[in-house]
Scaffold this active site. Structure first.
Site, PDB file in Angstrom:
ATOM      1  N   ASP A 134      54.028 -21.181  86.281  1.00 14.12           N
ATOM      2  CA  ASP A 134      54.248 -20.254  85.136  1.00 14.12           C
ATOM      3  C   ASP A 134      52.868 -20.311  84.373  1.00 14.12           C
ATOM      4  OD1 ASP A 134      57.065 -20.362  85.724  1.00 14.12           O
ATOM      5  OD2 ASP A 134      57.391 -21.752  84.281  1.00 14.12           O
ATOM      6  N   ARG A 135      52.817 -18.875  83.667  1.00 12.90           N
ATOM      7  CA  ARG A 135      51.763 -18.746  83.081  1.00 12.90           C
ATOM      8  C   ARG A 135      51.236 -19.775  82.277  1.00 12.90           C
ATOM      9  NH1 ARG A 135      50.192 -16.308  78.074  1.00 12.90           N
ATOM     10  NH2 ARG A 135      52.513 -16.300  77.486  1.00 12.90           N
TER      11      ARG A 135
END
Length: 301
Positions: A134-135
């Site tokens: 995930d970012r």
């Protein structure tokens, strides 16, 4: 490209046999090398697979060039490369950087930076991401440098032969020293991003954890995934009342850290061409280290 110097034990082998047995290159890959722009060089001279190898010769396997997607632009970005060889690299992704472009983040992603790096290394390839993060998750990511190693990694993933572990700091105190969360995960109704535990239509998801440190406000856990569902760690710990610190999407508080306290600290796998067991660790970034009583000895978890 793969380079090998022939040893005494490989003297007299037919190149085709060497490539299949020692490098484990498939018939399909050999065909692509032959007909789609690749080369087999021995001491700099192009040879056929019928060539008889001699001790001391240098064999170079040059894979066919690949054309990156027109939607993936090159962006110069700082990259923390933890390991790299001819077919794979391991990059330590910082939190806050998306892995691939999207409508929200059309450029400036890790993939954009990797493509720029490939260009500077004169590598005619596109970016093959093996495991996404995930970012706002930091840590180790595997990247294949050509489609042949990517195919190998894909098969390993299906067999669950690529192992990853994470450090997560979750809200509250988990009393038991270790445990397993076995709860199916599906999309949350009305959201394109959020996931939830869904006992009716979700896909099975299993998360193993071990407590490393405790305080009155949080618990530090080492996490191993048996399955790989989207947001699995975040959803599972939120479902037992212990959302990750900084993970406001799933109810985690933002008082101690402003992103989900999740770091991919370990990756291990069998090298797709040499068969060597690879085992790589990476310590947490500063924002997570500040949460801990003391840094964790990753070798002893």
């Amino acid at each position: 490209m793969i380079e090998k110097i022939m040893s005494a034990s490989e003297h007299g082998m037919i190149m085709r046999d060497y490539l299949k047995k020692e490098i484990r290159i498939s018939r399909r890959a050999l065909s692509a090398i032959k007909y789609k722009g690749g080369k087999l060089l021995v001491d700099g001279q192009e040879r056929s697979v019928r060539h008889v190898l001699q001790e001391g010769e240098k064999l170079q396997i040059i894979f066919p060039p690949e054309t990156p997607s027109a939607f993936l632009a090159e962006n110069e970005l700082p990259l923390d490369l933890v390991y790299e060889d001819d077919v794979v690299l391991i990059v330590n992704k910082p939190a806050g950087i998306p892995v691939i472009p999207s409508q929200l983040y059309p450029s400036g992603t890790l993939a954009n930076g990797l493509l720029y790096y490939f260009h500077t290394q004169h590598l005619a390839s596109t970016v093959h991401i093996i495991n996404r993060l995930d970012r706002n998750t930091s840590g180790l990511m595997l990247v294949a440098k050509n489609r042949f190693s990517h195919e190998r990694f894909f098969k390993m993933q299906k067999k669950r032969d690529i192992h990853r572990r994470y450090l997560a700091c979750v809200q509250g105190t988990i009393d038991q020293d270790q445990g397993v969360i076995d709860a199916p995960i599906g999309r949350k109704e009305g959201s394109a991003i959020e996931r939830c535990v869904d006992w009716r239509e979700g896909r099975r998801a299993i998360t193993h954890y071990k407590v490393l440190q405790r305080s009155t406000d949080w618990t530090l856990v080492a996490v191993r995934l048996q399955t790989g569902r989207t947001h699995q760690i975040r959803v599972h710990f939120a479902s037992i009342g212990h959302p990750l610190l900084g993970d406001d999407l799933y109810g985690g508080p933002l008082t101690l850290i402003n992103r989900q306290a999740l770091h991919s600290f370990e990756v291990s796998f069998m090298h797709p061409f040499t068969g060597e067991r690879m085992h790589v660790h990476q310590q947490c970034p500063e924002d997570m280290l500040r949460l801990m009583h003391e840094p964790v000895n990753l070798e002893k978890i």
